[in-house]
Design a protein around this motif. Structure first.
Motif, PDB file in Angstrom:
ATOM      1  N   ARG A 164       1.198  -1.186  -0.332  1.00  0.00           N
ATOM      2  CA  ARG A 164      -0.188   0.187  -0.217  1.00  0.00           C
ATOM      3  C   ARG A 164       0.756   1.342   0.262  1.00  0.00           C
ATOM      4  O   ARG A 164       0.500   2.233  -0.244  1.00  0.00           O
ATOM      5  CB  ARG A 164      -0.848  -0.152   1.152  1.00  0.00           C
ATOM      6  N   THR A 165       2.379   0.542   0.383  1.00  0.00           N
ATOM      7  CA  THR A 165       2.682   2.036   0.594  1.00  0.00           C
ATOM      8  C   THR A 165       3.596   2.117  -0.676  1.00  0.00           C
ATOM      9  O   THR A 165       3.348   4.003  -1.416  1.00  0.00           O
ATOM     10  CB  THR A 165       4.055   1.952   1.849  1.00  0.00           C
ATOM     11  N   ALA A 166       3.507   1.924  -1.427  1.00  0.00           N
ATOM     12  CA  ALA A 166       3.960   1.696  -2.809  1.00  0.00           C
ATOM     13  C   ALA A 166       3.474   2.240  -3.696  1.00  0.00           C
ATOM     14  O   ALA A 166       2.608   3.433  -4.697  1.00  0.00           O
ATOM     15  CB  ALA A 166       4.699   0.622  -2.966  1.00  0.00           C
ATOM     16  N   ARG A 167       1.984   1.854  -3.566  1.00  0.00           N
ATOM     17  CA  ARG A 167       0.793   2.904  -4.520  1.00  0.00           C
ATOM     18  C   ARG A 167       0.629   4.064  -4.651  1.00  0.00           C
ATOM     19  O   ARG A 167       0.113   4.853  -4.851  1.00  0.00           O
ATOM     20  CB  ARG A 167       0.016   1.179  -3.776  1.00  0.00           C
ATOM     21  N   LYS A 168       1.007   4.021  -3.034  1.00  0.00           N
ATOM     22  CA  LYS A 168       0.156   6.192  -2.453  1.00  0.00           C
ATOM     23  C   LYS A 168       1.354   6.382  -3.164  1.00  0.00           C
ATOM     24  O   LYS A 168       1.502   8.008  -3.442  1.00  0.00           O
ATOM     25  CB  LYS A 168       0.362   5.978  -0.912  1.00  0.00           C
ATOM     26  N   THR A 169       3.015   5.966  -2.668  1.00  0.00           N
ATOM     27  CA  THR A 169       4.149   6.459  -3.427  1.00  0.00           C
ATOM     28  C   THR A 169       2.999   6.942  -5.108  1.00  0.00           C
ATOM     29  O   THR A 169       3.477   7.577  -5.485  1.00  0.00           O
ATOM     30  CB  THR A 169       5.314   6.062  -3.572  1.00  0.00           C
ATOM     31  N   ILE A 170       2.903   6.289  -5.783  1.00  0.00           N
ATOM     32  CA  ILE A 170       2.602   6.088  -6.986  1.00  0.00           C
ATOM     33  C   ILE A 170       1.056   7.191  -7.449  1.00  0.00           C
ATOM     34  O   ILE A 170       2.077   8.122  -8.202  1.00  0.00           O
ATOM     35  CB  ILE A 170       1.797   5.410  -7.646  1.00  0.00           C
ATOM     36  N   LEU A 171       0.489   6.926  -7.031  1.00  0.00           N
ATOM     37  CA  LEU A 171      -0.480   8.024  -6.906  1.00  0.00           C
ATOM     38  C   LEU A 171       0.113   9.736  -6.897  1.00  0.00           C
ATOM     39  O   LEU A 171      -0.772  10.128  -7.388  1.00  0.00           O
ATOM     40  CB  LEU A 171      -2.030   7.728  -5.757  1.00  0.00           C
ATOM     41  N   GLY A 172       0.563   9.803  -5.904  1.00  0.00           N
ATOM     42  CA  GLY A 172       1.022  11.400  -4.847  1.00  0.00           C
ATOM     43  C   GLY A 172       2.138  11.686  -6.107  1.00  0.00           C
ATOM     44  O   GLY A 172       2.206  12.611  -6.317  1.00  0.00           O
ATOM     45  N   ALA A 173       2.559  10.898  -6.463  1.00  0.00           N
ATOM     46  CA  ALA A 173       3.935  10.917  -7.959  1.00  0.00           C
ATOM     47  C   ALA A 173       2.528  11.655  -9.174  1.00  0.00           C
ATOM     48  O   ALA A 173       3.421  12.911  -9.570  1.00  0.00           O
ATOM     49  CB  ALA A 173       5.083   9.612  -8.366  1.00  0.00           C
TER      50      ALA A 173
END
Length: 268
Positions: free
Chosen positions: A123-132
């Protein structure tokens, strides 16, 4: 009762130039999807598209012995960077000029592309993608996520507003972006048998095929009547997510207000 669906149309700009695609993650799902993206690129050019796909792959991981057989790698690949291996292989075999970056997407990064594809397992990686994607300029976010034997493929729009916008995975399932939901046990598997006890041998391929078909349909027809698919291998079932506000509302998303729900978990 049947669900009335609308159609989503491919932006006109993506019919006249190459699709700028960023794939984050070259492991299980990424290594299964990338060869399919190369096939899509070749088909697009053969069918008259002026540019096909211009792809960049981000992954800082190297191939381990437990990846062999489960992911798109071979014994001689062990120890090498996943992104470089796959991209170099495809460039040689398919004539693409794609780029590999052996790095992790950082929390402060900005993405600029037509489509970012997330092939990540946290979920951390998914959140990073959406933020970027939100900090940069991105049209579509295609989330390819899975658990042991089930998962979801959801295509959403990021840099678009209004009731006709395709909701992304964070709109429908904010729980899938909550780092608190990440598993505590993130230690690598010490054997292939151990890895297969945690995840089906087939799930990554199943998710990759659904993502491939969604993108092929969007290109070939110029439209979509669905924006996602839920896969459950244990039940032998796939369920589409129609492009319909009533269907989205079942997950708590109000298309009229374009407001994401406060909480919702994936039922994939």
């Amino acid at each position: 009762m049947s669900v009335s669906t609308a159609l989503h149309n491919l932006p006109s700009g993506m019919t006249s130039r190459a699709w700028n695609v960023v794939v984050v993650g070259a492991g299980g799902t990424g290594s299964a999807l990338l060869p399919n993206l190369a096939r899509l690129h070749h088909a697009m050019l053969e069918l008259g598209h002026p540019g096909g796909i211009d792809c960049t792959v981000l992954d800082d991981d190297t191939v381990s012995e437990t990846n062999v057989g489960r992911q798109g790698f071979y014994p001689n690949d062990v120890g090498q960077y996943k992104a470089s291996l796959i991209v170099n292989r495809l460039n040689l075999l398919m004539g693409t000029r794609w780029e590999a970056r052996t790095q992790r997407l950082a929390s402060a990064d900005r993405l600029t592309c037509d489509l970012v594809v997330g092939c990540v397992d946290t979920r951390t990686a998914r959140k990073t993608i959406l933020g970027a994607a939100k900090r940069g300029k991105v049209r579509y976010y295609l989330d390819c996520g899975n658990e042991t034997d089930r998962g979801q493929v959801i295509l959403g729009e990021v840099g678009v507003r209004g009731p006709d916008r395709l909701p992304h995975v964070g709109d429908l399932f904010p729980d899938l972006l909550n780092p608190r939901g990440d598993a505590v046990d993130v230690a690598p598997s010490c054997s292939m048998a151990d890895a297969l006890a945690k995840q089906s041998l087939v799930i990554n391929q199943a998710i990759a095929v659904q993502a491939f078909n969604l993108l092929w349909t969007l290109f070939r027809t110029g439209t979509l009547s669905y924006s996602g698919v839920f896969v459950n291998l244990q039940a032998g079932r796939t369920n589409p997510l129609p492009i319909d506000p009533a269907a989205w509302a079942r997950f708590g998303y109000d298309a009229a207000k374009c407001v994401p729900p406060s909480r919702k978990k994936s039922s994939a």
